[in-house]
Design a protein around this motif. Structure first.
Motif, PDB file in Angstrom:
ATOM      1  N   ARG A   1       0.837  -1.206   0.000  1.00 37.29           N
ATOM      2  CA  ARG A   1       0.000   0.000   0.000  1.00 37.29           C
ATOM      3  C   ARG A   1       0.869   1.251   0.000  1.00 37.29           C
ATOM      4  NH1 ARG A   1      -4.775  -0.574   4.393  1.00 37.29           N
ATOM      5  NH2 ARG A   1      -4.770   1.651   3.978  1.00 37.29           N
ATOM      6  N   SER A   2       2.068   1.125  -0.522  1.00 38.79           N
ATOM      7  CA  SER A   2       3.034   2.222  -0.434  1.00 38.79           C
ATOM      8  C   SER A   2       2.621   3.441  -1.239  1.00 38.79           C
ATOM      9  CB  SER A   2       4.417   1.744  -0.890  1.00 38.79           C
ATOM     10  OG  SER A   2       4.364   1.278  -2.241  1.00 38.79           O
ATOM     11  N   ILE A   3       1.762   3.273  -2.247  1.00 36.81           N
ATOM     12  CA  ILE A   3       1.360   4.438  -3.050  1.00 36.81           C
ATOM     13  C   ILE A   3      -0.106   4.786  -2.823  1.00 36.81           C
ATOM     14  CG2 ILE A   3       3.114   4.098  -4.812  1.00 36.81           C
ATOM     15  CD1 ILE A   3       1.064   2.758  -6.558  1.00 36.81           C
ATOM     16  N   GLY A   4      -0.671   4.317  -1.706  1.00 30.59           N
ATOM     17  CA  GLY A   4      -1.986   4.798  -1.314  1.00 30.59           C
ATOM     18  C   GLY A   4      -3.132   3.839  -1.515  1.00 30.59           C
ATOM     19  N   TYR A   5      -2.935   2.738  -2.235  1.00 29.48           N
ATOM     20  CA  TYR A   5      -4.015   1.784  -2.419  1.00 29.48           C
ATOM     21  C   TYR A   5      -3.424   0.379  -2.544  1.00 29.48           C
ATOM     22  CZ  TYR A   5      -2.583   2.199  -7.336  1.00 29.48           C
ATOM     23  OH  TYR A   5      -1.854   2.222  -8.499  1.00 29.48           O
TER      24      TYR A   5
ATOM     25  N   TRP B   1     -21.238  -0.775  -3.327  1.00 29.26           N
ATOM     26  CA  TRP B   1     -21.212   0.190  -2.229  1.00 29.26           C
ATOM     27  C   TRP B   1     -20.068  -0.131  -1.278  1.00 29.26           C
ATOM     28  CZ3 TRP B   1     -20.845   4.174   0.412  1.00 29.26           C
ATOM     29  CH2 TRP B   1     -20.921   4.183   1.803  1.00 29.26           C
ATOM     30  N   TYR B   2     -19.870  -1.395  -0.960  1.00 34.44           N
ATOM     31  CA  TYR B   2     -18.818  -1.716  -0.004  1.00 34.44           C
ATOM     32  C   TYR B   2     -17.433  -1.509  -0.601  1.00 34.44           C
ATOM     33  CZ  TYR B   2     -22.067  -2.993   3.566  1.00 34.44           C
ATOM     34  OH  TYR B   2     -23.049  -2.913   4.529  1.00 34.44           O
ATOM     35  N   LYS B   3     -17.302  -1.625  -1.900  1.00 33.03           N
ATOM     36  CA  LYS B   3     -16.032  -1.256  -2.541  1.00 33.03           C
ATOM     37  C   LYS B   3     -15.791   0.245  -2.384  1.00 33.03           C
ATOM     38  CE  LYS B   3     -12.453  -1.821  -5.424  1.00 33.03           C
ATOM     39  NZ  LYS B   3     -12.426  -2.453  -6.739  1.00 33.03           N
ATOM     40  N   LEU B   4     -16.823   1.053  -2.638  1.00 29.80           N
ATOM     41  CA  LEU B   4     -16.676   2.499  -2.475  1.00 29.80           C
ATOM     42  C   LEU B   4     -16.472   2.861  -1.013  1.00 29.80           C
ATOM     43  CD1 LEU B   4     -16.754   5.403  -3.548  1.00 29.80           C
ATOM     44  CD2 LEU B   4     -19.242   5.339  -3.307  1.00 29.80           C
ATOM     45  N   ARG B   5     -17.187   2.191  -0.127  1.00 34.05           N
ATOM     46  CA  ARG B   5     -17.042   2.473   1.305  1.00 34.05           C
ATOM     47  C   ARG B   5     -15.611   2.247   1.763  1.00 34.05           C
ATOM     48  NH1 ARG B   5     -16.881  -0.789   5.744  1.00 34.05           N
ATOM     49  NH2 ARG B   5     -17.623   0.089   7.738  1.00 34.05           N
ATOM     50  N   ASP B   6     -15.016   1.143   1.323  1.00 33.93           N
ATOM     51  CA  ASP B   6     -13.628   0.875   1.685  1.00 33.93           C
ATOM     52  C   ASP B   6     -12.705   1.976   1.171  1.00 33.93           C
ATOM     53  OD1 ASP B   6     -14.303  -1.456   2.966  1.00 33.93           O
ATOM     54  OD2 ASP B   6     -13.907  -2.736   1.247  1.00 33.93           O
ATOM     55  N   PHE B   7     -12.987   2.468  -0.037  1.00 37.95           N
ATOM     56  CA  PHE B   7     -12.178   3.567  -0.565  1.00 37.95           C
ATOM     57  C   PHE B   7     -12.334   4.821   0.285  1.00 37.95           C
ATOM     58  CE2 PHE B   7     -12.554   7.578  -2.895  1.00 37.95           C
ATOM     59  CZ  PHE B   7     -11.209   7.802  -3.184  1.00 37.95           C
TER      60      PHE B   7
ATOM     61  N   TRP C   1      -9.541   6.907   2.025  1.00 43.02           N
ATOM     62  CA  TRP C   1      -9.359   8.307   1.650  1.00 43.02           C
ATOM     63  C   TRP C   1      -9.366   9.201   2.885  1.00 43.02           C
ATOM     64  CZ3 TRP C   1     -13.818  11.910   0.901  1.00 43.02           C
ATOM     65  CH2 TRP C   1     -13.433  13.141   0.333  1.00 43.02           C
ATOM     66  N   LEU C   2     -10.208   8.873   3.849  1.00 46.83           N
ATOM     67  CA  LEU C   2     -10.303   9.662   5.074  1.00 46.83           C
ATOM     68  C   LEU C   2      -9.298   9.233   6.139  1.00 46.83           C
ATOM     69  CD1 LEU C   2     -14.200   9.767   5.373  1.00 46.83           C
ATOM     70  CD2 LEU C   2     -12.713  11.619   4.586  1.00 46.83           C
ATOM     71  N   LYS C   3      -8.504   8.219   5.825  1.00 48.63           N
ATOM     72  CA  LYS C   3      -7.482   7.711   6.740  1.00 48.63           C
ATOM     73  C   LYS C   3      -8.082   7.208   8.056  1.00 48.63           C
ATOM     74  CE  LYS C   3      -3.808   8.146   4.265  1.00 48.63           C
ATOM     75  NZ  LYS C   3      -3.144   6.932   3.775  1.00 48.63           N
TER      76      LYS C   3
ATOM     77  N   VAL D   1      -6.189  17.205   5.030  1.00 47.89           N
ATOM     78  CA  VAL D   1      -6.753  18.038   3.968  1.00 47.89           C
ATOM     79  C   VAL D   1      -5.755  18.212   2.833  1.00 47.89           C
ATOM     80  CG1 VAL D   1      -7.667  20.327   3.406  1.00 47.89           C
ATOM     81  CG2 VAL D   1      -8.292  19.245   5.571  1.00 47.89           C
ATOM     82  N   THR D   2      -4.494  18.463   3.166  1.00 40.02           N
ATOM     83  CA  THR D   2      -3.473  18.712   2.152  1.00 40.02           C
ATOM     84  C   THR D   2      -3.231  17.492   1.277  1.00 40.02           C
ATOM     85  OG1 THR D   2      -2.390  20.262   3.666  1.00 40.02           O
ATOM     86  CG2 THR D   2      -1.122  19.525   1.763  1.00 40.02           C
ATOM     87  N   ARG D   3      -2.994  16.361   1.913  1.00 42.07           N
ATOM     88  CA  ARG D   3      -2.640  15.157   1.162  1.00 42.07           C
ATOM     89  C   ARG D   3      -3.859  14.509   0.502  1.00 42.07           C
ATOM     90  NH1 ARG D   3       1.596  12.138   5.236  1.00 42.07           N
ATOM     91  NH2 ARG D   3       3.516  12.959   4.340  1.00 42.07           N
ATOM     92  N   ASN D   4      -4.902  14.286   1.287  1.00 36.40           N
ATOM     93  CA  ASN D   4      -5.992  13.439   0.817  1.00 36.40           C
ATOM     94  C   ASN D   4      -7.069  14.208   0.074  1.00 36.40           C
ATOM     95  OD1 ASN D   4      -4.506  12.018   2.910  1.00 36.40           O
ATOM     96  ND2 ASN D   4      -6.037  10.438   2.703  1.00 36.40           N
ATOM     97  N   PHE D   5      -7.423  15.385   0.550  1.00 44.28           N
ATOM     98  CA  PHE D   5      -8.486  16.140  -0.109  1.00 44.28           C
ATOM     99  C   PHE D   5      -7.962  16.941  -1.295  1.00 44.28           C
ATOM    100  CE2 PHE D   5     -11.450  16.448   3.844  1.00 44.28           C
ATOM    101  CZ  PHE D   5     -11.528  15.071   3.859  1.00 44.28           C
TER     102      PHE D   5
END
Length: 796
Positions: free
Chosen positions: A350-354, A513-519, A523-525, A636-640
């Protein structure tokens, strides 16, 4: 230019090949030497002229590049790749003006810094050569890479593969469990007297019964049946609290997960664990029996009081605390059991975020082998049920071969060629001693095959079945269903419109939905959040139950915004509505009954701004007893906004409030991050984090800190260099809702999470085109997922 030796060697070769005389060879050498001398003379004359004529002087490298190579490359590398002295590469998302300001303030180390004009030239060179995302893409072009199944995809694919041979009801929108109450001690001995839907199982009957006019308070029993929905993948600990006897079944009707049918000792709490896959329903049944010791019924009581009774069905979700299983995770519809691969796997990169399947290790290979063996044993044990073929069927072997053919075809996601069918099926039935062993061999070979384990091979031609596979793994993290395979076979997955049509259909499945929920949780860490603990003296009422309720509140918020009919990203960032129950309402100042269930509440409409200010996030990104502008600003800086931040140059320890009791959190943060080596990142982090200072460590509104008014002003400098001021969280929320940078970051992160490939591997226009479509579709997250699949599923 030839040397004499080279000309002689070449002439000798010619002489040998063509029979040339020594005289001819000598004459040729003389000629070569003559022309070499003339050529050298001309070069000397030209060089002298060039050196002496300013107008013809060779152009030097640009000043920015020269300075970088002379003063910066020793630490950062010639191409900004890093060195032993400073190993981090020079890549990021600062605009050229911001980069120039940072260089002017901090480079080179020491008292003598670059002047502003020189800093601007160096910044421009760095940005264009290797720093910017465009330069990175140019220097290291992205490509669709070799990709195996991730751990999540492997488990989901195997589970869905086995379950595809079972037929079961699909749960609807009704929540709770079907309850049946009996007069006898055992539910199965008589007909139910009372039937109803119970939202949860959390009863304290005391000395009474469910319905006093229908039941004997000295003895009765109850049975709750239906299904339980697992929101997350992982180990669940089921907990039943009761002072009487009970049995609990979860996902295995033949064997109780907890069996306390014989009461012994004074135990009132029973626990057992089971692995479940997120987004799946599992059959559940709880039987409870009350009896008063020494009393058969009311008639024989002889003034002896009835025993008290209570029963609660709870669980401990992965990384959460024990809580009563909520109503929204229960349904009265009975479902079939689901096979769950529970073999431990090494975590994915998960080194590049996913998560991505970009490497194969010995541990991963061993885990897939163990999982395949486990699946083979399970299918052998349930072969009659899964195949529908009786053991005494006269043509059983032929029918089992047909079952195996379907199994392998579904696992490989496309029709089998004659060679594949011969190797994986016919040969195994030939060499195996019996039918069951042949089935086990076929399952093991299939689940260990690259045709099952790998999705993308990094190139080559693909067909409609590959498109179907990209769709299903993109939206479900699992195999194509029957309709996708039918469409592929019928040539209905060739155009973007056809892919869009299937993607829209697939969004109706809860797995999307659960795929999006996991994302969204990633995303919100908050996908891997430890228990949130706060200073109970400073924040009375905030305990582990409140923290768990806040997590439920966040789940409900995301489902009712990101997955609503509008599915509007902007609403998710700006709404003032939260989901609160009675306990949370008392803590956050809303007016609800103490036992009120979760419901939408408009809270602090002039201050709240969607998920950005949700109390769970504000609590998560805060300290034990104070807020944390840095943690919030980094989020906010990194994720949003998708900006790159380098790790701090040294370990960061916040200044204890006790050392400066008169200072606010904002003042302490500003003081500690004032040094030059901090300013590069904190000039962006702090002004964003400060806008959320109206929210304390548990996400409640506050006006003062240490007797001083809260200063929630802040700002943001965009990639284009434009500075936008904010007076607080509402301003920041509105900016994020409409910002092109925020939209681009969200689109890119969602694409890469869904597809498991870098977006730039799909061409330089993929991101801007998806962003334009996102904006034109009212920032609909659902439509964005459809567009992502239309963009990626057809790529060859």
């Amino acid at each position: 230019m030839w040397s004499y030796r080279e000309s002689a060697r070449q002439s000798g070769c010619d002489n040998f090949l063509h029979g040339t005389s020594n005289w001819d060879m000598l004459r040729r050498e003389s000629t070569v030497l003559t022309w070499c001398g003339v050529f050298c003379f001309i070069l000397l004359v030209c060089a002298s002229a060039i050196m002496s004529a300013p107008a013809l002087h060779i152009q030097a490298k640009p000043v920015g590049e020269q300075l970088f190579r002379q003063q910066c490359a020793v630490c950062h590398g010639v191409r900004g790749e890093g060195t032993k002295r400073y190993h981090s590469p020079l890549i990021g998302s600062l605009a050229v003006p911001d980069l120039a300001r940072f260089i002017a303030k901090s480079m080179p180390p020491g008292p003598h810094k670059c002047s502003v004009p020189v800093s601007q030239k160096v910044a421009a060179y760095i940005y264009d050569a290797f720093y910017s995302p465009i330069a990175q893409a140019r220097n290291r072009p992205a490509r669709v890479a070799l990709s195996r199944l991730t751990v999540r995809q492997f488990r989901s694919a195997v589970a869905d593969l086995v379950d595809s041979f079972r037929n079961g009801d699909q749960p609807g929108d009704q929540h709770g469990l079907r309850a049946e109450y009996y007069k006898s001690r055992k539910p199965r001995e008589s007909a139910a007297v009372l039937k109803r839907i119970d939202p949860t199982v959390q009863f304290d009957f005391g000395q009474a019964a469910p319905a006093a006019d229908q039941f004997d308070p000295y003895q009765f029993s109850a049975r709750w049946t239906g299904a339980v929905l697992a929101p997350d993948t992982g180990e669940y600990e089921f907990v039943v609290r009761t002072d009487h006897t009970m049995r609990l079944w979860v996902n295995d009707p033949g064997r109780p997960l907890i069996d306390a049918s014989i009461k012994s000792g004074n135990a009132t709490e029973y626990r057992a664990s089971i692995t479940l896959l997120g987004g799946h329903f599992y059959p559940i049944q709880l039987e409870f029996s009350k009896a008063t010791p020494g009393v058969d019924n009311a008639a024989g009581a002889k003034n002896k009081p009835a025993a008290k009774a209570f029963v609660t069905l709870a669980w401990k979700r992965p990384k959460q605390i024990v809580e009563t299983i909520p109503q929204n995770c229960l349904t009265p519809v009975e479902v079939r059991e689901t096979y769950v691969p529970s073999t431990p796997f090494p975590p994915d990169d998960r080194s590049i975020g996913y998560e991505r399947g970009n490497s194969v290790s010995k541990a991963w290979d061993e885990a897939t082998t163990e999982a395949a063996l486990d699946a083979a044993s399970y299918i052998e044990a349930h072969l009659r049920e899964l195949s529908g073929i009786p053991d005494d069927a006269p043509d059983r072997s032929a029918k089992i071969q047909a079952f195996c053919r379907q199994f392998v075809e579904r696992a490989f996601r496309k029709p089998l060629t004659a060679d594949v069918e011969s190797l994986y099926i016919a040969r195994q039935f030939t060499v195996a001693p019996d039918v069951k062993m042949a089935v086990k061999r076929i399952v093991l070979l299939t689940l260990q095959s690259p045709r099952f384990l790998y999705r993308e091979i990094g190139g080559g031609q693909s067909d409609a079945f590959d498109t179907a596979s990209r769709l299903s793994f993109g939206l479900w993290d699992s195999l194509p269903d029957a309709e996708l395979l039918r469409a592929a076979a019928a040539g209905e997955l060739v155009t973007r419109d056809q892919v869009r049509h299937q993607a829209e259909r697939m969004l109706g499945d809860r797995r999307s939905w659960y795929k999006l929920r996991d994302f969204l949780l990633l995303w919100l860490k908050v996908d891997d959040t430890p228990e949130i603990a706060k200073d109970t003296k400073k924040y009375p009422g905030f305990d582990s139950v409140a923290a768990a309720d806040l997590r439920t509140s966040l789940d409900l918020f995301l489902e009712n915004t990101a997955w609503s009919d509008r599915s509007d990203y902007r609403e998710m960032m700006t709404t003032d509505k939260l989901f609160l129950n009675g306990k949370l309402a008392a803590l956050y100042g809303a007016k609800l009954a103490p036992d009120a269930p979760f419901q939408p509440v408009s809270l602090d409409p002039t201050e709240r701004s969607g998920v950005l200010t949700h109390p769970y996030l504000m609590s998560r990104f805060a300290y034990f007893d104070s807020s944390s502008p840095i943690h919030r600003g980094v989020l906010v800086t990194r994720n949003f906004l998708g900006r790159v931040l380098q790790p701090p140059p040294m370990a960061f320890i916040p200044v204890p409030a006790d050392l400066h009791p008169d200072m606010t959190t904002r003042e302490r943060v500003a003081m500690q991050t004032k040094p030059t080596f901090c300013a590069g990142c904190h000039s962006r982090i702090n002004p964003l984090g400060f806008t959320l200072e109206r929210f304390d460590a548990i996400g409640r509104i506050r006006d003062k800190e240490n007797g001083k008014p809260i200063d929630s002003t802040g700002s943001y400098r965009s990639l284009a260099g434009q500075v936008t001021p904010f007076s607080g969280a509402r301003d920041l929320g509105r900016y994020l809702a409409d910002s092109e940078e925020a939209h681009a970051a969200f689109v890119e992160k969602l694409f890469q999470y869904v597809v498991k490939q870098p977006i730039r591997a799909y061409g330089p226009q993929a991101l801007p085109e998806l962003q334009r479509s996102f904006d034109s579709n009212g920032c609909s997250i659902r439509k964005l997922m459809v567009d992502i699949m239309a963009e990626s599923a057809l790529k060859r």
